[in-house]
Design an enzyme around this catalytic site. Structure first.
Site, PDB file in Angstrom:
ATOM      1  N   ASP A  52      -6.987  -4.115  -6.966  1.00 42.83           N
ATOM      2  CA  ASP A  52      -7.886  -2.997  -6.626  1.00 42.83           C
ATOM      3  C   ASP A  52      -9.024  -2.872  -7.643  1.00 42.83           C
ATOM      4  OD1 ASP A  52      -6.735  -2.123  -4.251  1.00 42.83           O
ATOM      5  OD2 ASP A  52      -5.330  -0.787  -5.258  1.00 42.83           O
TER       6      ASP A  52
ATOM      7  N   THR B 281       0.844  -1.198   0.000  1.00 37.91           N
ATOM      8  CA  THR B 281       0.000   0.000   0.000  1.00 37.91           C
ATOM      9  C   THR B 281       0.877   1.244   0.000  1.00 37.91           C
ATOM     10  OG1 THR B 281      -1.928   1.046   1.033  1.00 37.91           O
ATOM     11  CG2 THR B 281      -0.328   0.054   2.540  1.00 37.91           C
TER      12      THR B 281
ATOM     13  N   TYR C 121     -12.919   4.137   3.204  1.00 36.06           N
ATOM     14  CA  TYR C 121     -13.667   3.103   3.940  1.00 36.06           C
ATOM     15  C   TYR C 121     -13.691   3.344   5.448  1.00 36.06           C
ATOM     16  CZ  TYR C 121      -8.916   1.225   4.225  1.00 36.06           C
ATOM     17  OH  TYR C 121      -7.573   1.087   4.410  1.00 36.06           O
TER      18      TYR C 121
ATOM     19  N   LYS D 160       3.348   1.317  -3.823  1.00 39.08           N
ATOM     20  CA  LYS D 160       2.691   0.611  -4.931  1.00 39.08           C
ATOM     21  C   LYS D 160       3.477   0.738  -6.242  1.00 39.08           C
ATOM     22  CE  LYS D 160      -2.085   0.447  -3.327  1.00 39.08           C
ATOM     23  NZ  LYS D 160      -3.488   0.796  -3.605  1.00 39.08           N
TER      24      LYS D 160
HETATM   25  P1  NAP Z   1      -2.743   8.626  -3.556  1.00 45.60           P
HETATM   26  O1  NAP Z   1      -2.087   7.845  -4.636  1.00 45.60           O
HETATM   27  O2  NAP Z   1      -1.924   9.303  -2.524  1.00 45.60           O
HETATM   28  O3  NAP Z   1      -3.699   9.713  -4.286  1.00 45.60           O
HETATM   29  C1  NAP Z   1      -4.466  10.596  -3.511  1.00 45.60           C
HETATM   30  C2  NAP Z   1      -5.164  11.586  -4.443  1.00 45.60           C
HETATM   31  O4  NAP Z   1      -5.983  12.417  -3.628  1.00 45.60           O
HETATM   32  C3  NAP Z   1      -4.205  12.533  -5.174  1.00 45.60           C
HETATM   33  O5  NAP Z   1      -4.807  12.913  -6.386  1.00 45.60           O
HETATM   34  C4  NAP Z   1      -4.130  13.704  -4.216  1.00 45.60           C
HETATM   35  O6  NAP Z   1      -3.776  14.923  -4.834  1.00 45.60           O
HETATM   36  C5  NAP Z   1      -5.569  13.774  -3.768  1.00 45.60           C
HETATM   37  N1  NAP Z   1      -5.715  14.472  -2.499  1.00 45.60           N
HETATM   38  C6  NAP Z   1      -5.062  14.229  -1.342  1.00 45.60           C
HETATM   39  N2  NAP Z   1      -5.485  15.062  -0.383  1.00 45.60           N
HETATM   40  C7  NAP Z   1      -6.413  15.872  -0.974  1.00 45.60           C
HETATM   41  C8  NAP Z   1      -7.200  16.959  -0.513  1.00 45.60           C
HETATM   42  N3  NAP Z   1      -7.129  17.389   0.753  1.00 45.60           N
HETATM   43  N4  NAP Z   1      -8.049  17.561  -1.376  1.00 45.60           N
HETATM   44  C9  NAP Z   1      -8.144  17.130  -2.658  1.00 45.60           C
HETATM   45  N5  NAP Z   1      -7.412  16.108  -3.163  1.00 45.60           N
HETATM   46  C10 NAP Z   1      -6.562  15.483  -2.325  1.00 45.60           C
HETATM   47  O7  NAP Z   1      -3.767   7.709  -2.732  1.00 45.60           O
HETATM   48  P2  NAP Z   1      -4.649   6.475  -3.278  1.00 45.60           P
HETATM   49  O8  NAP Z   1      -3.957   5.210  -3.039  1.00 45.60           O
HETATM   50  O9  NAP Z   1      -5.102   6.809  -4.645  1.00 45.60           O
HETATM   51  O10 NAP Z   1      -5.876   6.521  -2.241  1.00 45.60           O
HETATM   52  C11 NAP Z   1      -6.873   7.518  -2.332  1.00 45.60           C
HETATM   53  C12 NAP Z   1      -8.023   7.150  -1.401  1.00 45.60           C
HETATM   54  O11 NAP Z   1      -8.591   5.907  -1.806  1.00 45.60           O
HETATM   55  C13 NAP Z   1      -7.604   6.954   0.065  1.00 45.60           C
HETATM   56  O12 NAP Z   1      -8.623   7.420   0.898  1.00 45.60           O
HETATM   57  C14 NAP Z   1      -7.499   5.451   0.211  1.00 45.60           C
HETATM   58  O13 NAP Z   1      -7.740   5.003   1.534  1.00 45.60           O
HETATM   59  C15 NAP Z   1      -8.613   4.998  -0.717  1.00 45.60           C
HETATM   60  N6  NAP Z   1      -8.407   3.650  -1.235  1.00 45.60           N
HETATM   61  C16 NAP Z   1      -9.330   2.730  -0.895  1.00 45.60           C
HETATM   62  C17 NAP Z   1      -9.194   1.436  -1.356  1.00 45.60           C
HETATM   63  C18 NAP Z   1     -10.252   0.434  -0.990  1.00 45.60           C
HETATM   64  O14 NAP Z   1     -10.018  -0.764  -1.132  1.00 45.60           O
HETATM   65  N7  NAP Z   1     -11.397   0.893  -0.535  1.00 45.60           N
HETATM   66  C19 NAP Z   1      -8.093   1.073  -2.153  1.00 45.60           C
HETATM   67  C20 NAP Z   1      -7.154   2.067  -2.485  1.00 45.60           C
HETATM   68  C21 NAP Z   1      -7.325   3.360  -2.017  1.00 45.60           C
HETATM   69  P3  NAP Z   1      -2.243  15.448  -4.847  1.00 45.60           P
HETATM   70  O15 NAP Z   1      -1.538  14.618  -5.885  1.00 45.60           O
HETATM   71  O16 NAP Z   1      -2.367  16.868  -5.184  1.00 45.60           O
HETATM   72  O17 NAP Z   1      -1.684  15.184  -3.465  1.00 45.60           O
END
Ligand code: NAP
Length: 288
Positions: A102, A62, A221, A66
């Protein structure tokens, strides 16, 4: 493989994670004894942690590894290669194969809520989960708007999608400007951490934008019901949260590690009970 194969989650920081109790429930469903540990590894310890992982039957990956894990692998599945992200590593006779489950989690979660991945889709975020959703939306023929707080990152994701799917209809937007976009959305997808514990009061788009959606999926989640989902449900939209995606991606990882095929009904029941995982969430242990 030993009688009680060991698995784990590589990431940082892991904090309180649902993964260990979730995988234990999946082992139980399979009727096997397996171990699953949280391997919280600081970026400066990443390389040194890898040899100990070789003893595992496989592991999940994670944030923030990744992408970083990819050069350490012997091969990649097609989806992991397309997304450029690995969340599951299989130890295949000593060779590490990278997978991405995912997408399966995401598609199964939408299906369980009877939410079609079609029509005009507003995707919030341009990170790892958003990339997966963007590729899947394009593969399903959606008209996709990618909205990120940095519009350049949204444009870069649209560009990557267009390289893979030249006919895809994608356009970038600044998240702060989405209320100025005309028209309704068949689906809003949240792939940002906005609304996640410990700041559950957040919502990636305004209530006025939420009211323009027929369906909403939130990858967050924790909490199981975010402000975004609550507002969408109040406006009469179909909703789905991130817990079922988490459960289905974990089940898919175990299927890769073991060759076992879960009964979809068992996994659907596990999704319904997944709220109970919060009480069993664990803090990380040290890598031996
Ligand atoms: P990531 O690669 O770090 O991407 C996060 C994204 O959100 C980036 O585009 C980031 O923008 C944006 N962001 C962060 N803080 C923000 C804010 N305050 N306002 C607006 N945009 C914001 O993370 P990820 O792995 O994609 O995960 C994203 C979300 O999905 C998390 O909540 C994670 O827990 C969830 N998720 C859930 C599952 C599941 O199985 N349910 C699986 C994977 C992920 P910047 O690039 O500008 O920072």
């Amino acid at each position: 493989m030993p009688d009680s194969p060991q698995f784990g989650l590589l990431g940082h920081p892991l904090g309180h994670s649902l993964s260990a109790p979730l995988h234990r429930r999946l082992f139980k469903l399979r009727g096997v004894a397996g171990g699953y540990r949280l391997l919280d590894t600081a970026p400066e310890d990443f390389e040194a942690a890898l040899p100990a992982l070789r003893a595992l039957g496989g592991f999940n990956v994670t944030i923030p590894y990744k992408q970083r894990i990819i050069p350490c692998l012997d091969s990649l599945s097609e989806k992991a290669r397309v997304y450029g992200a690995v969340n599951t590593v299989e130890n295949r006779g000593g060779k590490w194969v990278g997978h991405n489950t995912d997408a399966e989690g995401f598609l199964r979660a939408l299906g369980a809520a009877d939410i079609p991945l079609s029509g005009r889709v507003l995707l919030c975020g341009a990170g790892g989960a958003a990339s997966m959703m963007a590729f899947e939306a394009a593969a399903h023929g959606c008209r996709l708007i990618v909205a990120a707080r940095d519009r350049e990152k949204a444009a870069a994701l649209c560009q990557r999608v267009a390289e893979r799917f030249p006919a895809a209809d994608t356009s970038p937007a600044a998240l702060a400007q989405v209320q100025t976009l005309p028209g309704d959305f068949d689906l809003i997808l949240n792939a940002t951490p906005v609304g996640m514990f410990p700041r559950p009061e957040g919502c990636p788009v305004s209530a006025a934008v939420v009211r323009r959606a027929k369906a909403v999926f939130d990858a967050v989640y924790n909490p199981a019901e975010t402000v975004l989902l609550r507002e969408a449900a109040a406006a009469g939209a179909k909703t789905q949260g991130g817990l079922p995606m988490l459960v289905w991606q974990a089940a898919a990882a175990q299927e890769i590690w073991s060759g076992f095929a879960f009964d979809p009904g068992d996994i659907a029941r596990l999704c319904e009970e997944a709220d109970g995982l919060f009480a069993e969430s664990e803090t990380p242990t040290a890598i031996p």
